[in-house]
Design a protein around this motif. Sequence first.
Motif, PDB file in Angstrom:
ATOM      1  N   ALA A 225       0.823  -1.217   0.000  1.00  0.00           N
ATOM      2  CA  ALA A 225       0.000   0.000   0.000  1.00  0.00           C
ATOM      3  C   ALA A 225       0.857   1.268   0.000  1.00  0.00           C
ATOM      4  CB  ALA A 225      -0.937  -0.002   1.205  1.00  0.00           C
ATOM      5  N   ARG A 259      -5.451   0.745   4.580  1.00  0.00           N
ATOM      6  CA  ARG A 259      -6.793   0.792   3.967  1.00  0.00           C
ATOM      7  C   ARG A 259      -7.234   2.244   3.796  1.00  0.00           C
ATOM      8  NH1 ARG A 259      -7.596  -3.315   7.600  1.00  0.00           N
ATOM      9  NH2 ARG A 259      -7.217  -5.316   6.593  1.00  0.00           N
ATOM     10  N   MET A 262      -5.461   3.649   0.780  1.00  0.00           N
ATOM     11  CA  MET A 262      -6.002   3.143  -0.485  1.00  0.00           C
ATOM     12  C   MET A 262      -7.370   3.757  -0.775  1.00  0.00           C
ATOM     13  SD  MET A 262      -4.779  -0.792  -0.748  1.00  0.00           S
ATOM     14  CE  MET A 262      -5.135  -1.395   0.864  1.00  0.00           C
ATOM     15  N   ALA A 263      -8.159   3.980   0.303  1.00  0.00           N
ATOM     16  CA  ALA A 263      -9.482   4.568   0.101  1.00  0.00           C
ATOM     17  C   ALA A 263      -9.354   5.987  -0.448  1.00  0.00           C
ATOM     18  CB  ALA A 263     -10.250   4.578   1.425  1.00  0.00           C
ATOM     19  N   ARG A 269      -5.010   2.338  -5.260  1.00  0.00           N
ATOM     20  CA  ARG A 269      -5.957   1.208  -5.224  1.00  0.00           C
ATOM     21  C   ARG A 269      -5.792   0.320  -6.462  1.00  0.00           C
ATOM     22  NH1 ARG A 269      -9.794   4.622  -3.639  1.00  0.00           N
ATOM     23  NH2 ARG A 269     -10.895   4.674  -5.627  1.00  0.00           N
ATOM     24  N   LYS A 273      -4.522  -3.494  -6.614  1.00  0.00           N
ATOM     25  CA  LYS A 273      -5.392  -4.511  -7.237  1.00  0.00           C
ATOM     26  C   LYS A 273      -4.569  -5.370  -8.204  1.00  0.00           C
ATOM     27  CE  LYS A 273      -9.628  -4.716  -9.874  1.00  0.00           C
ATOM     28  NZ  LYS A 273     -10.445  -3.948 -10.765  1.00  0.00           N
TER      29      LYS A 273
END
Length: 479
Positions: A225, A259, A262-263, A269, A273
């Motif tokens: 991340a 998280r 990434m949000a 993101r 992926k």
Amino acid sequence: MMTTSNTETNQPPPSRRAHQEGAALSTPTNSPRIAIIGAGPAGLYAADILAGRLPDAAIDVLEALPSPFGLIRYGVAPDHPRIKSIVDSLHDILDCGDIHFYGNIVVGRDIALSELQSYYDVIVLATGAVEDAPLDLPGIDLRGSFGGAEFVAWYDSHPWYPQDWTLDAEAVGVIGLGNVALDIVRVLARRPEDLARTDIPPHVLAAFQASPLKDIHVFGRRGPASVKFSPLELRELGQLPGVQMLLEDDDFQFTDADRAQMAANGRLRQAVKTLEQWRKGPSSPGEKRIHLHFYWRPERLEGTEAVSGLTLRRTAPDGQGGIVDTPVTKTFPVAAVYRAVGYFGSPLPGVPFDAARGVVRNAGGRIVDDADRPVPGIYATGWIKRGPVGLIGSTKSDALETVGHIVDDLPDLARAPHRSTDGLIAALEQRGLPVVRWDGWLAIDAAERALGAAQGRARAKLATGEAMIEAAHSARKQL
Ligand SMILES: Cc1cc2nc3c(=O)[nH]c(=O)nc-3n(C[C@H](O)[C@H](O)[C@H](O)COP(=O)(O)OP(=O)(O)OC[C@H]3O[C@@H](n4cnc5c(N)ncnc54)[C@H](O)[C@@H]3O)c2cc1C
């Protein structure tokens, strides 16, 4: 879509000033004289914007190399012709006749800034960054330990860099999780027949053809991340023929901080992926393997004379978006290490420099002294202004800011005493410096296209400064 350059059509575009109603075609003697140092994208965008804002100004671009276009020519990877084709629009900026290109002049070596100031009212530094940022590790000076910038300069055939490169390792390590690391990994992993279609010169292609490379280990101190990869370029890596991607399940334990990051960041993101798809998806054996290792911090390069391994310490998330060391270390048996930990700008004699950041001291593009007072008449734009981050497009917005300051300050600036570029160029040529003018660059360009055509590709770069200057000057002799 690629624009057609005027070199190909042989049609010089009309002068920008000729389009402006009532504008004089020659430069009035009291009009501002501006020198831009560096013909990379930052310098050329600044020149273009200046020509629009100050139609009377005399604008010269002085470049260290015989060629314009900076890192687009000598940094952007050869297998990315779409990005390289940005030079077509930059070509048009110089080809319209209002902005004059003078290559093969290293400001600070061939001419001091103070002497230049006697010819120009305004000097804009757009000298970019070509050096590797330092990485202080035991063993960093061993044979087989390479700076990413050095490697890029070699495969892109920068005329100031040696032509020899040792590509004899079966396994290499690449340190870094940014786009330069990605370029290095991709160029190393590509099949030589794909590289043969690019503009790389024959000696670079021959080195890749002879390389026994099988395993490329990429290391990052942080987790997935934290990658800085462009999602598109990351995906491209997984599409290379004959390449297997290998990732470790243990590296994909995301924290709340991950998280949240990434949000908030769509590009991140997408990149994560892609990494997840590689980790979970089927993986068939390839001729070359790319191993992506997260949470490993390099500690030292092993070896006595040459690199025989890279020792790293396992890190772990600290729960607050950072990392902590663990007691675990591991040595990977690689015979070469490429560090892609960033570029670094070089100082220019006479200009205040921030040695910690590798940029000239400036406030929004106005050069400032150690007490933050503006130094009149000297400005900066591009990577030397704000550091080696950001894509080519960001040098345009950067240039807009700097040009705004120049236009505001101009009425208060002192005028230079020697008001002729011809006088300056004559003085440099009398000192024995073979200055390359725009027609000289066009001759180099034509020679490279002809060389490429003979080998069935669009262009093959002339590999040495001597060959480039010879091409430039042989064309001039025929005039
Ligand atoms: C390996 C790599 C790959 C990249 N790939 C991409 C990509 O795919 N897409 C993208 O958008 N961006 C890419 N970039 C970023 C892009 O190259 C930069 O954003 C851009 O080149 C910065 O422009 P600049 O004009 O500030 O510096 P530069 O492009 O470095 O231009 C500076 C110019 O100044 C000249 N100069 C230096 N010192 C002197 C001196 N003393 N006297 C005279 N001239 C001097 C240099 O020779 C050079 O021509 C990449 C960068 C690197 C390093």
